[in-house]
Every structure is written in structure tokens, then in C-alpha cells.
Scaffold this motif. Sequence first.
Motif, PDB file in Angstrom:
ATOM      1  N   CYS A 118       7.485  -7.692   0.694  1.00 38.76           N
ATOM      2  CA  CYS A 118       6.875  -6.431   1.118  1.00 38.76           C
ATOM      3  C   CYS A 118       6.894  -6.359   2.642  1.00 38.76           C
ATOM      4  N   GLY A 119       6.625  -5.181   3.165  1.00 38.37           N
ATOM      5  CA  GLY A 119       6.430  -5.035   4.602  1.00 38.37           C
ATOM      6  C   GLY A 119       7.548  -4.367   5.361  1.00 38.37           C
ATOM      7  N   ASP A 154       5.293  -1.343   1.079  1.00 37.22           N
ATOM      8  CA  ASP A 154       4.132  -2.157   0.769  1.00 37.22           C
ATOM      9  C   ASP A 154       3.779  -1.824  -0.673  1.00 37.22           C
ATOM     10  N   PRO A 172       5.347   1.241   4.398  1.00 35.60           N
ATOM     11  CA  PRO A 172       5.060   0.000   5.140  1.00 35.60           C
ATOM     12  C   PRO A 172       3.886   0.227   6.093  1.00 35.60           C
ATOM     13  N   GLY A 218       1.555  -6.628   1.843  1.00 39.62           N
ATOM     14  CA  GLY A 218       2.340  -6.151   2.976  1.00 39.62           C
ATOM     15  C   GLY A 218       3.169  -7.273   3.565  1.00 39.62           C
TER      16      GLY A 218
END
Length: 196
Positions: free
Chosen positions: A50-51, A55, A94, A123
Motif C-alpha cells: 500500500c501507499g 491505501d 494514497p 498505507g
Amino acid sequence: MSSTPYETLPGDAAGVTSDGAAWLASAGTYPRTTLAFWEERPDAPVVLPCGTAFDVVNTPAIFGRRMLDRLWDEGPGSGPVAVYRGRMLLFAAPGTAARLPSLLGWEEWGGRGHAVPPLLCHGTGDAVTVPAPHAEPSPASAGARWLVAPDTRHPWLPGPEILLWAAVRAARPTVRISIFPPADQDAKVYDVSRRR
């Protein structure tokens, strides 16, 4: 409201399109490897970081379904949404994982009478298991499947404010906030259909 937390939504895709798969794969370090893996095994879930591309807000299934209902019935809709092991994964812009917890705190999102389950925000530095592009629920897949499948290389993703809005309305279903002023209770109402 739906009879089960896993019914499909209006506007969802039956499966992930090739553009949607490319978007999902872009989250990883080696997108071509992920796409090649899915070509060989289109029914296999994968773990993605993620990120960068997205997210994820991870909710219990029933509460997530209430949030999703609010997003589709009263709001702008949702981005991609999946179910995995009894949890709902709402894909978000994100930065949402860093911002949403503080917004929830600002809303006094405590255990003081609010029927709010824990929302897990994934995240930067986190990873999630996403269902296969063409996942069919089975014992081996742990019920992993797409409710709203990614269908483009640049899907719209809700940000923290929109997810806060949906969570507050899901937790407090009797609260209805209108942008219109209340009608004047003393005003006379005329039935214009009876005009001659």
C-alpha cells in the motif's frame, strides 16, 4: 439495505479488467512479474504493498457494507472494493491511511456509545492480500472476491474525508444531515394540481 454483506453493487464489474490488473500490479515493485503470475494463475490472490497506487481501509464486513451503501446511495460511489476473510477492503487514495485515524479521533470516534468497529488503515509500509482478478468464492480463496472490481488504470479513489463521511453515517444511521433548510412549519401548502 442488502440481505447479505456480499451482494454486488450497481456499477461493479464481474472481474478485474486488464487495465484494472495493470493498476493493481503497479503497486508492487515488479508489476510485470505480478501480471505474468496472474496470466498463469488468474484465480490466485496476491499480496501488494500500500501507499503508492492506493491505501486500504479494512473494515468488518457488515460495517463496511453499511459504509458502501452510504457511498453508493448518498455519495459519490466508491473505488475498488474487495472482501477477504470476513473483512471488507475499501481501496482509497494514497495518504488516506495516515489521515483517516486523526479525522476519526476529531469526530470523537470512541467507544462511548458509538457502534463503531475498528477500522484498520493500511498505507505506506503495509501490504494487503487482494483477490485474484477473476476470483470465485471457494474454501481455498477464504471467500476473497471483488465487490467493485478495478476496471481502469486510473480508478477514482475516495480520500479520507469521504470515507469519514461514510463511516459516520454508517455508525449513526438515524442521523440525517441535509444541506437544505427545514420547511417553514407555519407555511401554507397549496395543491397546485387542483388549478383550473
